[in-house]
Scaffold this motif. Structure first.
Motif: not given
Length: 174
Positions: A24-25, A127, A129-133, A135
């Motif tokens: 996630f990060t 999808l 808009g999901q920052a982790w995805l 990235r």
């Protein structure tokens, strides 16, 4: 009983946290590695591990730390990954070190191939808009190798003396 629960839960929980954090990060906190190191020493001494065994485990961890930080210096892996790999080597010692490295390498190769393929296709609008995805999908981003390290470690952990020392029959009766 508490020692058995700690042997059963601590290492797997920290490895799962490292994998999720990296996913996630794209970072693994130093606290995870420090908790693994501290947990090793607490459980080793509480469980009565012989001093020469402790030193052998420390040697395995130190060796992998040198190798992993050489890989980090070459830009081949992240610093968090290097610290987690060395912490896992501390837990496994030389007895399971090669199994861990083999499984982590295989999972790492598969993860790399999957991500390379995933990055070839555009993310669906919902999808993106999901920052982790986003990235994870970015071609300039590295591979979250902590996932492979955790999978390799969790595959090997049941074969270690840590788990074999647990009195499962005693735990089941409680």
């Amino acid at each position: 009983m508490i020692l058995d629960l700690a042997r059963l839960m601590l290492f797997p929980a920290l490895m799962a946290f490292a994998a999720a954090s990296d996913l996630f990060t794209m970072t693994i906190s130093n606290r995870v590695s420090l908790a693994l190191v501290a947990g090793f020493f607490v459980l080793a001494f509480a469980g009565g591990m012989a001093p020469y065994e402790v030193l052998s485990h420390v040697g395995a961890g130190a060796l992998l730390l040198v190798v992993a930080f050489t890989c980090f210096a070459m830009g081949w892996m992240g610093g968090g990954d290097a610290k987690v790999a060395a912490s896992v080597a501390l837990w496994f010692g030389f007895a399971q070190l090669m199994d861990f490295l083999l499984y982590a390498s295989l999972f790492g190769g598969a993860l790399t191939l999957i991500l390379l393929q995933f990055r070839q296709w555009p993310l669906p609008y919902g999808l993106a808009g999901q920052a982790w995805l986003a990235r994870l999908h970015d071609k300039q981003t590295g591979i979250p190798y902590g996932i492979a390290l955790a999978l390799g470690a969790l595959l090997v952990y049941p074969e270690t003396e840590w788990v074999k020392a647990i009195d499962l029959a005693h735990l089941a009766l409680r």
